[in-house]
Design an enzyme around this catalytic site. Structure first.
Site, PDB file in Angstrom:
ATOM      1  N   ASP A   8      17.035  -7.617  21.432  1.00 49.67           N
ATOM      2  CA  ASP A   8      17.952  -6.755  20.714  1.00 49.67           C
ATOM      3  C   ASP A   8      17.075  -5.875  19.814  1.00 49.67           C
ATOM      4  O   ASP A   8      15.878  -6.160  19.620  1.00 49.67           O
ATOM      5  CB  ASP A   8      18.908  -7.622  19.875  1.00 49.67           C
ATOM      6  CG  ASP A   8      19.825  -6.778  19.011  1.00 49.67           C
ATOM      7  OD1 ASP A   8      20.367  -5.780  19.514  1.00 49.67           O
ATOM      8  OD2 ASP A   8      19.986  -7.105  17.809  1.00 49.67           O
ATOM      9  N   LEU A   9      17.623  -4.805  19.289  1.00 47.00           N
ATOM     10  CA  LEU A   9      16.822  -3.895  18.455  1.00 47.00           C
ATOM     11  C   LEU A   9      17.176  -4.028  16.969  1.00 47.00           C
ATOM     12  O   LEU A   9      16.372  -4.493  16.151  1.00 47.00           O
ATOM     13  CB  LEU A   9      17.048  -2.452  18.935  1.00 47.00           C
ATOM     14  CG  LEU A   9      16.492  -1.342  18.045  1.00 47.00           C
ATOM     15  CD1 LEU A   9      14.975  -1.385  17.988  1.00 47.00           C
ATOM     16  CD2 LEU A   9      16.944   0.022  18.569  1.00 47.00           C
ATOM     17  N   ASP A  10      18.405  -3.614  16.648  1.00 50.50           N
ATOM     18  CA  ASP A  10      18.820  -3.540  15.243  1.00 50.50           C
ATOM     19  C   ASP A  10      18.857  -4.927  14.617  1.00 50.50           C
ATOM     20  O   ASP A  10      19.609  -5.789  15.061  1.00 50.50           O
ATOM     21  CB  ASP A  10      20.208  -2.890  15.151  1.00 50.50           C
ATOM     22  CG  ASP A  10      20.222  -1.504  15.772  1.00 50.50           C
ATOM     23  OD1 ASP A  10      19.455  -0.655  15.312  1.00 50.50           O
ATOM     24  OD2 ASP A  10      20.998  -1.280  16.723  1.00 50.50           O
ATOM     25  N   THR A  16      17.234  -1.685  10.991  1.00 49.17           N
ATOM     26  CA  THR A  16      18.326  -0.723  11.154  1.00 49.17           C
ATOM     27  C   THR A  16      19.714  -1.343  11.011  1.00 49.17           C
ATOM     28  O   THR A  16      20.673  -0.610  10.774  1.00 49.17           O
ATOM     29  CB  THR A  16      18.220  -0.026  12.526  1.00 49.17           C
ATOM     30  OG1 THR A  16      17.717  -0.975  13.461  1.00 49.17           O
ATOM     31  CG2 THR A  16      17.317   1.183  12.443  1.00 49.17           C
ATOM     32  N   LEU A  43      30.583  -6.651  13.001  1.00 45.42           N
ATOM     33  CA  LEU A  43      30.221  -5.344  13.587  1.00 45.42           C
ATOM     34  C   LEU A  43      28.854  -5.391  14.265  1.00 45.42           C
ATOM     35  O   LEU A  43      28.572  -4.601  15.160  1.00 45.42           O
ATOM     36  CB  LEU A  43      30.175  -4.257  12.501  1.00 45.42           C
ATOM     37  CG  LEU A  43      31.440  -3.984  11.694  1.00 45.42           C
ATOM     38  CD1 LEU A  43      31.193  -2.824  10.736  1.00 45.42           C
ATOM     39  CD2 LEU A  43      32.617  -3.648  12.612  1.00 45.42           C
ATOM     40  N   LYS A  44      28.007  -6.317  13.813  1.00 46.87           N
ATOM     41  CA  LYS A  44      26.639  -6.366  14.354  1.00 46.87           C
ATOM     42  C   LYS A  44      26.650  -6.574  15.858  1.00 46.87           C
ATOM     43  O   LYS A  44      27.353  -7.456  16.362  1.00 46.87           O
ATOM     44  CB  LYS A  44      25.836  -7.496  13.687  1.00 46.87           C
ATOM     45  CG  LYS A  44      25.411  -7.173  12.270  1.00 46.87           C
ATOM     46  CD  LYS A  44      24.522  -8.285  11.722  1.00 46.87           C
ATOM     47  CE  LYS A  44      24.095  -7.991  10.298  1.00 46.87           C
ATOM     48  NZ  LYS A  44      23.339  -9.125   9.732  1.00 46.87           N
ATOM     49  N   ARG A  48      29.260   1.527  18.955  1.00 45.03           N
ATOM     50  CA  ARG A  48      29.755   2.457  17.921  1.00 45.03           C
ATOM     51  C   ARG A  48      31.274   2.559  17.957  1.00 45.03           C
ATOM     52  O   ARG A  48      31.948   2.425  16.937  1.00 45.03           O
ATOM     53  CB  ARG A  48      29.126   3.835  18.159  1.00 45.03           C
ATOM     54  CG  ARG A  48      29.283   4.803  17.014  1.00 45.03           C
ATOM     55  CD  ARG A  48      28.650   6.145  17.363  1.00 45.03           C
ATOM     56  NE  ARG A  48      27.264   6.023  17.808  1.00 45.03           N
ATOM     57  CZ  ARG A  48      26.579   6.981  18.420  1.00 45.03           C
ATOM     58  NH1 ARG A  48      27.145   8.153  18.657  1.00 45.03           N
ATOM     59  NH2 ARG A  48      25.316   6.783  18.808  1.00 45.03           N
ATOM     60  N   SER A 115      19.786  -3.416  23.803  1.00 44.62           N
ATOM     61  CA  SER A 115      20.482  -3.006  22.571  1.00 44.62           C
ATOM     62  C   SER A 115      21.701  -2.163  22.914  1.00 44.62           C
ATOM     63  O   SER A 115      21.660  -1.344  23.840  1.00 44.62           O
ATOM     64  CB  SER A 115      19.543  -2.166  21.698  1.00 44.62           C
ATOM     65  OG  SER A 115      20.270  -1.525  20.669  1.00 44.62           O
ATOM     66  N   ALA A 116      22.767  -2.351  22.135  1.00 47.97           N
ATOM     67  CA  ALA A 116      23.979  -1.547  22.322  1.00 47.97           C
ATOM     68  C   ALA A 116      23.811  -0.149  21.750  1.00 47.97           C
ATOM     69  O   ALA A 116      24.685   0.708  21.916  1.00 47.97           O
ATOM     70  CB  ALA A 116      25.157  -2.241  21.642  1.00 47.97           C
ATOM     71  N   LYS A 118      22.751   3.614  21.203  1.00 42.97           N
ATOM     72  CA  LYS A 118      22.312   4.808  21.946  1.00 42.97           C
ATOM     73  C   LYS A 118      21.101   5.434  21.262  1.00 42.97           C
ATOM     74  O   LYS A 118      20.446   6.315  21.814  1.00 42.97           O
ATOM     75  CB  LYS A 118      23.466   5.805  22.036  1.00 42.97           C
ATOM     76  CG  LYS A 118      24.643   5.264  22.841  1.00 42.97           C
ATOM     77  CD  LYS A 118      25.785   6.264  22.943  1.00 42.97           C
ATOM     78  CE  LYS A 118      26.993   5.646  23.595  1.00 42.97           C
ATOM     79  NZ  LYS A 118      28.149   5.494  22.685  1.00 42.97           N
ATOM     80  N   LYS A 146      28.553  -6.198  24.194  1.00 46.78           N
ATOM     81  CA  LYS A 146      28.472  -7.543  23.620  1.00 46.78           C
ATOM     82  C   LYS A 146      29.793  -7.814  22.889  1.00 46.78           C
ATOM     83  O   LYS A 146      30.320  -6.893  22.273  1.00 46.78           O
ATOM     84  CB  LYS A 146      27.305  -7.620  22.616  1.00 46.78           C
ATOM     85  CG  LYS A 146      25.938  -7.291  23.236  1.00 46.78           C
ATOM     86  CD  LYS A 146      24.860  -7.136  22.156  1.00 46.78           C
ATOM     87  CE  LYS A 146      23.572  -6.591  22.752  1.00 46.78           C
ATOM     88  NZ  LYS A 146      22.497  -6.342  21.781  1.00 46.78           N
ATOM     89  N   ASP A 171      20.181 -10.991  16.539  1.00 47.53           N
ATOM     90  CA  ASP A 171      20.530 -11.317  15.143  1.00 47.53           C
ATOM     91  C   ASP A 171      22.041 -11.331  14.932  1.00 47.53           C
ATOM     92  O   ASP A 171      22.492 -11.525  13.796  1.00 47.53           O
ATOM     93  CB  ASP A 171      19.916 -10.287  14.178  1.00 47.53           C
ATOM     94  CG  ASP A 171      20.595  -8.939  14.316  1.00 47.53           C
ATOM     95  OD1 ASP A 171      20.826  -8.513  15.473  1.00 47.53           O
ATOM     96  OD2 ASP A 171      20.912  -8.319  13.293  1.00 47.53           O
TER      97      ASP A 171
HETATM   98  C1  G6P Z   1      23.775  -2.148  17.790  1.00 39.44           C
HETATM   99  C2  G6P Z   1      24.020  -2.416  16.328  1.00 39.44           C
HETATM  100  C3  G6P Z   1      25.397  -1.963  15.923  1.00 39.44           C
HETATM  101  C4  G6P Z   1      25.647  -0.538  16.359  1.00 39.44           C
HETATM  102  C5  G6P Z   1      25.471  -0.422  17.866  1.00 39.44           C
HETATM  103  C6  G6P Z   1      25.646   0.989  18.384  1.00 39.44           C
HETATM  104  O1  G6P Z   1      24.457  -3.080  18.539  1.00 39.44           O
HETATM  105  O2  G6P Z   1      23.865  -3.787  16.038  1.00 39.44           O
HETATM  106  O3  G6P Z   1      25.507  -2.075  14.528  1.00 39.44           O
HETATM  107  O4  G6P Z   1      26.943  -0.119  16.010  1.00 39.44           O
HETATM  108  O5  G6P Z   1      24.152  -0.845  18.193  1.00 39.44           O
HETATM  109  O6  G6P Z   1      24.628   1.809  17.869  1.00 39.44           O
HETATM  110  P1  G6P Z   1      24.600   3.373  17.973  1.00 39.44           P
HETATM  111  O7  G6P Z   1      23.229   3.739  17.447  1.00 39.44           O
HETATM  112  O8  G6P Z   1      24.748   3.722  19.429  1.00 39.44           O
HETATM  113  O9  G6P Z   1      25.709   3.904  17.172  1.00 39.44           O
HETATM  114 MG    MG Z   2      21.148  -6.633  16.255  1.00 32.74          MG
END
Ligand code: G6P
Ligand code: MG
Length: 221
Positions: A8-10, A16, A43-44, A48, A115-116, A118, A146, A171
């Site tokens: 995962d990224l964020d 982030t 929300l994690k 979006r 990662s979700a 974009k 997810k 996370d």
């Molecule tokens: C990840 C984050 C979310 C975020 C989603 C979409 O999953 O954990 O908090 O809303 O990505 O991110 P984006 O950059 O496409 O809005």
């Molecule tokens: Mg995350």
């Protein structure tokens, strides 16, 4: 031995998750909806659009927002978020992540981003770590976000490794559920209260060493 690691990224590679929260909080405040960190846990990991849906439901405003307004709000949140990550650099990679990426490469373990976001590819570029990734899944290419397993299944496929030979690092509650449903072995970054006590957990990314991943894999049933 595992053959692939799906990141995962964020909140795993960089901080982030905090900026997503700040951007959502500002948007919610402007709409008169009060969200806190506890609500933010839901929300994690969530896309979006799904995040905005959850916030509007929470504020009981779903019926008051037209499709055009919905799109405008999603764009507004992202515009704010993009400003926050504008200055991101190598310095924003979480402790332990770069050594882990290097060790995985050395051991010829494949690496994919699941990662979700974009904004994933641009963030990896800004942090100068794109080259470590053998594949980056486009979140728009998977039918379900997810907690559905789709993105982790797609990530394993993108590196040609069976899900049962992969570790996934997350996370978020939604992300851990997605990993579990995909058949990938989860490692959580965070607290048992948020992510559950039935998986391997680290409280910070500097604990994500190659040795730690090997130990978790070895203890897999
Ligand atoms: C990840 C984050 C979310 C975020 C989603 C979409 O999953 O954990 O908090 O809303 O990505 O991110 P984006 O950059 O496409 O809005
Ligand atoms: Mg995350």
């Amino acid at each position: 031995m595992f053959k692939g690691v799906l990141f995962d990224l964020d909140g795993v590679i960089t901080d982030t998750a905090e900026y997503h929260y700040k951007a959502w909080k500002k948007l919610a405040d402007d709409l008169g909806i009060t969200i806190d960190r506890k609500f933010n846990e839901s929300l994690k990991g969530v896309s979006r659009e799904d995040s905005l849906r959850l916030i509007l439901e929470y504020g009981e405003m779903t019926d008051q927002i037209t499709d055009a307004q919905f799109q405008a709000l999603a764009t507004e949140k992202n515009d704010n978020y993009v400003v926050m990550i504008e200055e991101f650099s190598e310095a924003d990679v979480f402790p332990g992540i770069l050594p882990l990426l290097k060790a995985l490469k050395q051991h010829k373990i494949k690496i994919a981003l699941a990662s979700a976001s974009k904004n994933g590819p641009i963030l990896l570029e800004k942090m100068h770590i794109s080259d470590y990734f053998d594949a980056i899944v486009n979140p728009a290419s998977v039918p379900n976000g997810k907690p559905a397993p789709d993105i982790f299944i797609a990530a394993a496929e993108s590196i040609n490794v069976p899900v049962t030979d992969c570790i996934g690092i997350e996370d978020s509650k939604a992300g851990i559920a997605a990993i579990k449903a995909s058949g990938v072995l989860p490692i959580g970054v965070g607290q048992a209260a948020d992510l559950g006590s039935d998986i391997a957990l680290v409280d910070a990314t500097d604990k994500l060493t190659f040795d730690y991943l090997t130990t978790v894999w070895a203890s897999k049933q």
